[in-house]
Enzyme design. Structure first.
Site, PDB file in Angstrom:
ATOM      1  N   CYS A   2       9.753 -18.852 -12.360  1.00 52.30           N
ATOM      2  CA  CYS A   2       9.948 -19.199 -10.956  1.00 52.30           C
ATOM      3  C   CYS A   2      10.306 -20.681 -10.806  1.00 52.30           C
ATOM      4  CB  CYS A   2       8.664 -18.950 -10.182  1.00 52.30           C
ATOM      5  SG  CYS A   2       8.062 -17.283 -10.393  1.00 52.30           S
ATOM      6  N   ARG A  27      17.552 -20.826 -13.412  1.00 56.37           N
ATOM      7  CA  ARG A  27      16.355 -20.273 -14.050  1.00 56.37           C
ATOM      8  C   ARG A  27      16.277 -18.754 -13.878  1.00 56.37           C
ATOM      9  NH1 ARG A  27      12.155 -24.659 -14.137  1.00 56.37           N
ATOM     10  NH2 ARG A  27      10.525 -23.105 -14.038  1.00 56.37           N
ATOM     11  N   TRP A  74      10.863 -15.238 -10.005  1.00 57.52           N
ATOM     12  CA  TRP A  74      11.283 -14.373 -11.124  1.00 57.52           C
ATOM     13  C   TRP A  74      10.094 -13.450 -11.310  1.00 57.52           C
ATOM     14  CZ3 TRP A  74      14.750 -12.939 -14.879  1.00 57.52           C
ATOM     15  CH2 TRP A  74      14.230 -12.450 -16.081  1.00 57.52           C
ATOM     16  N   ASN A  98       4.072 -20.623 -10.038  1.00 60.64           N
ATOM     17  CA  ASN A  98       4.813 -20.248 -11.246  1.00 60.64           C
ATOM     18  C   ASN A  98       3.760 -20.017 -12.325  1.00 60.64           C
ATOM     19  OD1 ASN A  98       6.618 -20.028 -13.359  1.00 60.64           O
ATOM     20  ND2 ASN A  98       6.977 -22.227 -13.534  1.00 60.64           N
ATOM     21  N   GLY A  99       3.877 -18.913 -13.087  1.00 62.03           N
ATOM     22  CA  GLY A  99       2.911 -18.666 -14.153  1.00 62.03           C
ATOM     23  C   GLY A  99       2.155 -17.373 -13.914  1.00 62.03           C
ATOM     24  N   GLU A 482      18.713  -9.948 -38.093  1.00 64.74           N
ATOM     25  CA  GLU A 482      18.723 -10.758 -36.879  1.00 64.74           C
ATOM     26  C   GLU A 482      19.308 -12.153 -37.149  1.00 64.74           C
ATOM     27  OE1 GLU A 482      18.582 -10.359 -33.882  1.00 64.74           O
ATOM     28  OE2 GLU A 482      17.961 -12.236 -32.966  1.00 64.74           O
ATOM     29  N   LYS A 486      22.610 -13.648 -35.335  1.00 69.63           N
ATOM     30  CA  LYS A 486      22.616 -14.922 -34.596  1.00 69.63           C
ATOM     31  C   LYS A 486      23.775 -15.787 -35.068  1.00 69.63           C
ATOM     32  CE  LYS A 486      20.650 -14.369 -31.793  1.00 69.63           C
ATOM     33  NZ  LYS A 486      19.931 -13.184 -31.511  1.00 69.63           N
ATOM     34  N   GLU A 489      27.242 -14.250 -33.899  1.00 70.58           N
ATOM     35  CA  GLU A 489      27.614 -14.244 -32.489  1.00 70.58           C
ATOM     36  C   GLU A 489      27.839 -15.628 -31.908  1.00 70.58           C
ATOM     37  OE1 GLU A 489      24.914 -12.170 -29.892  1.00 70.58           O
ATOM     38  OE2 GLU A 489      23.159 -13.048 -30.785  1.00 70.58           O
ATOM     39  N   HIS A 505      23.278  -2.808 -55.257  1.00 70.92           N
ATOM     40  CA  HIS A 505      24.068  -1.579 -55.084  1.00 70.92           C
ATOM     41  C   HIS A 505      25.419  -1.852 -54.431  1.00 70.92           C
ATOM     42  CE1 HIS A 505      20.765   0.864 -56.470  1.00 70.92           C
ATOM     43  NE2 HIS A 505      19.954   0.208 -55.643  1.00 70.92           N
ATOM     44  N   LYS A 604      25.802 -11.217 -21.485  1.00 73.95           N
ATOM     45  CA  LYS A 604      24.337 -11.225 -21.611  1.00 73.95           C
ATOM     46  C   LYS A 604      23.772  -9.825 -21.436  1.00 73.95           C
ATOM     47  CE  LYS A 604      20.352 -13.092 -22.170  1.00 73.95           C
ATOM     48  NZ  LYS A 604      19.995 -13.331 -23.580  1.00 73.95           N
TER      49      LYS A 604
HETATM   50  O1  M6R Z   1      19.242  -6.688 -22.879  1.00 66.82           O
HETATM   51  P1  M6R Z   1      19.104  -5.965 -24.187  1.00 66.82           P
HETATM   52  O2  M6R Z   1      17.970  -6.443 -25.011  1.00 66.82           O
HETATM   53  O3  M6R Z   1      19.096  -4.482 -24.028  1.00 66.82           O
HETATM   54  O4  M6R Z   1      20.451  -6.330 -24.965  1.00 66.82           O
HETATM   55  C1  M6R Z   1      20.776  -5.723 -26.174  1.00 66.82           C
HETATM   56  C2  M6R Z   1      21.879  -6.472 -26.869  1.00 66.82           C
HETATM   57  O5  M6R Z   1      23.062  -6.443 -26.121  1.00 66.82           O
HETATM   58  C3  M6R Z   1      21.492  -7.926 -27.144  1.00 66.82           C
HETATM   59  O6  M6R Z   1      20.319  -8.014 -27.871  1.00 66.82           O
HETATM   60  C4  M6R Z   1      22.619  -8.650 -27.910  1.00 66.82           C
HETATM   61  O7  M6R Z   1      22.710  -8.133 -29.208  1.00 66.82           O
HETATM   62  C5  M6R Z   1      22.355 -10.151 -27.910  1.00 66.82           C
HETATM   63  N1  M6R Z   1      23.555 -10.857 -27.678  1.00 66.82           N
HETATM   64  C6  M6R Z   1      21.739 -10.645 -29.167  1.00 66.82           C
HETATM   65  O8  M6R Z   1      21.616 -12.011 -29.249  1.00 66.82           O
END
Ligand code: M6R
Length: 609
Positions: A2, A27, A74, A98-99, A482, A486, A489, A505, A604
């Site tokens: 928030c 935010r 939020w 907030n919190g 992961e 990262k 992307e 393999h 996003k």
């Molecule tokens: O909002 P979600 O967690 O469902 O999103 C899933 C993926 O689209 C998301 O994790 C995507 O892989 C990100 N860009 C990873 O950093």
């Protein structure tokens, strides 16, 4: 999280507050509101939705005054709605917050027993009731706040005004940020300084356990017992864009650094390490039903899918229930067999990912009970699932998921313990040890983050590499996936995550001096085996970056670069291990000059197939 802003001074404050709220929009929020001291009363204007709806409301029902508070919400407790929007006025006071007030249920029950009625589903309203009780009994607002905070548990920053004390604004900070802006005969209190930077650059950051009492005549800072605290103001020369990011260069970096706080918030009110108990009030199954579960199906996409794979290790390892993990986009079309006694858990930061939603609907349609692990309150997946566990990461703005991922892992860890508790697979003593491990994580991550320059130096060395291999075994394998995601992307550098044991393999053919290999090799159940894989890569001329456990001299000797983490338990380890990989990807991207927060071609929230 928030956004909070308050003003007291000679000027009409509605525009100042609304402008401050606009500057806090980044935010993320779902509702907005103001409370203005006006004509011996407090006028509230609040509305679900964007600030434009609030300004329409103010245009239709104008309000004026020189002292007031404003809030963007939020949602954490209670869905986004007009009633749940802040400020919360009760009797003589209005509060924005907030919190999380962890003990809000206990206080609420006590207040209801005294005949008080509640109008919202928020935890915040208990603060308003407490303050009103004291102010109505004749205490000054400052004293009322002091008495109230003695009863509140959790993390919070809040602002309060009362119709009894025109021009007085009281703000409190405990584990959530609050900063005072010092103008000429006017003062601001806000969750972050972006809200008032266009009015003053002289600021004073409140510390945990402090209060600010502001009037047009000045600001006093005290601790919660009333003892005066004095220190000089600071002059801030940040640009408005820097201020939005809390002084960090990118939202992603800010969010990486917010992880200790986000984890604390996700744990808050859900565990008692001393007695080995885990609480989830929002699960749709009774202890009896949980004990009869036959299977758990985890459905997710992207980073959330990596969290699901870690979750499989956690749930199978601790609760001894078979777990299947699937990508939303695959699960929805493969005509899955859903037996009686299946719990489907959809994991999604946004709660809007189309494939995850479709996967969850598929399972539900075939008779599974559904639970979601979401960050965005009242998102579609959260609403459509039978039960929801919210991660309290706060808004994640960087497209690359960081704090949402670690809080998903924390939620899955707690869920695995909850299942283990219901099925009596672990004793409370064993659960207690796990909870202690979890409780120590925020501090360990906080400490590790101080070593960011070390990771930046490693990134400088490898910045020109175009291909990477990330290896991990067991519960660290999804962390390798992961880490590679990262890097891909945000830096557009090719990276493959692989289970370390599978390297021989196939991918081993790729290894040469142009393909650095990052190996997750912490001390633990598969240390020796992973170490052998590291040796195999080394003998093929691979440049090795190892992530291991402090004190492992052999690992340092055998790898070109080694990053060390503090020791921790098996299931907490992935939550710690991912942090250096996030930082490495971040610095690689910065060095390669890419758009870190909005990488090309990515969104996003992916709401299409
Ligand atoms: O909002 P979600 O967690 O469902 O999103 C899933 C993926 O689209 C998301 O994790 C995507 O892989 C990100 N860009 C990873 O950093």
């Amino acid at each position: 999280m928030c956004g909070i802003v308050g003003y007291t001074g000679p000027r009409s404050c509605v525009e100042i507050l609304v402008d401050g709220l606009r500057r806090l929009e980044y935010r993320g929020y779902d509702s907005a509101g103001v409370a203005i001291q006006a004509g011996g009363d407090i006028a509230i204007r609040k509305s679900q939705g964007k600030i434009a709806r609030l300004t329409d409301l103010i245009a239709r029902k104008p309000v004026a005054g020189t002292c007031g508070i404003g809030h963007t919400r939020w949602a954490t407790h209670g869905r986004p709605s007009d009633e749940n929007a802040h400020p919360h006025r009760v009797g003589r006071v209005a509060v924005i917050h907030n919190g999380i007030v962890e003990n809000h249920r206990t206080i609420k029950e006590r207040m209801i027993a005294k005949g008080r009625t509640f109008c919202s589903e928020t935890d915040t309203e208990v603060i308003s009731h407490l303050l009103d009780e004291y102010v109505s009994a004749g205490l000054p607002l400052e004293e009322a706040v002091r008495k109230a905070v003695a009863e509140l548990r959790g993390s919070y920053a809040f602002l309060a005004v009362t119709d009894r004390e025109p021009g007085t604004l009281v703000g409190v900070r405990l584990n959530c940020p609050m900063v005072v802006g010092m103008g000429e005969g006017e003062f601001f209190l806000a969750s972050d300084l972006t809200a008032f930077l266009s009015h003053t650059r002289d600021v004073l950051f409140l510390e945990d356990g402090e209060m600010a009492i502001a009037t047009p005549a000045g600001v006093r800072i005290t601790d919660f017992s009333g003892k005066r605290r004095e220190r000089p103001n600071q002059r801030i020369d940040w640009s408005p864009a820097m201020a939005e990011k809390g002084g960090y260069r990118h939202f992603m970096l800010k969010e990486i650094h917010e992880q200790p706080r986000a984890i604390l918030d996700t744990l808050a009110g859900r565990m008692l390490p001393e007695s080995g108990e885990v609480f989830f009030e929002t699960l749709p199954l009774t202890g009896e039903q949980l004990s009869r579960l036959k299977k758990v199906t985890l459905v997710a996409c992207g980073t959330s899918w990596h969290a699901a794979i870690v979750g499989k290790f956690m749930i199978e390892g601790m609760a001894r229930i078979p777990v299947e993990v699937d990508l939303g986009s695959e699960y929805r079309y493969r005509d899955p067999v859903v037996e009686e006694g299946t719990l489907c858990v959809a994991i999604s930061q946004s709660g809007e990912t189309a494939d995850t939603l479709a996967g969850m609907r598929e399972a539900k349609g075939k008779g599974a009970t559904t639970v979601s692990i979401c960050n965005v309150v009242a998102s579609t997946i959260a609403r459509e699932s039978d039960g929801v566990i919210y991660t309290h990461a706060g808004p994640e703005i960087g497209v690359a998921s960081t704090k949402a991922f670690t809080t998903q892992l924390v939620a899955l860890y707690l869920m695995a313990l909850h299942l283990a508790q219901a099925r009596k697979v672990l004793t409370s003593g064993e659960i207690s040890l796990h909870l202690i491990d979890l409780a120590e994580l925020p501090r360990k991550i906080e400490e590790f983050l101080k070593r960011e320059p070390e990771i930046a130096a490693v990134a400088r060395k490898y910045k020109d590499a175009r291909d990477f291999l990330y290896l991990g075994r067991g519960i660290s394998y999804p962390i390798a996936l992961e880490g590679a995601l990262k890097l891909k992307e945000i830096s557009y550098i090719h990276a493959e995550g692989y289970p370390a044991g599978e390297m021989k393999h196939g991918p081993i053919a790729l290894i040469d001096e142009r393909m650095p290999v990052l190996v997750l090799c912490a001390k633990g159940e598969s240390y020796e085996k992973t170490f052998s894989n590291l040796e195999e890569a080394r003998s093929r001329g691979g440049r090795l970056i190892a992530v291991g456990t402090e004190g492992d001299d052999l690992l340092r000797e055998k790898s070109e670069d080694a990053i060390f983490l503090p020791p921790c338990g098996r299931y907490a380890r992935p939550i710690l291990e991912v942090v250096p990989l996030q930082l490495f990807a971040y610095h690689m991207a910065v060095l390669n000059g890419t758009d870190v927060d909005q990488p090309r071609n990515l969104a996003k929230s992916v709401t299409v197939e």
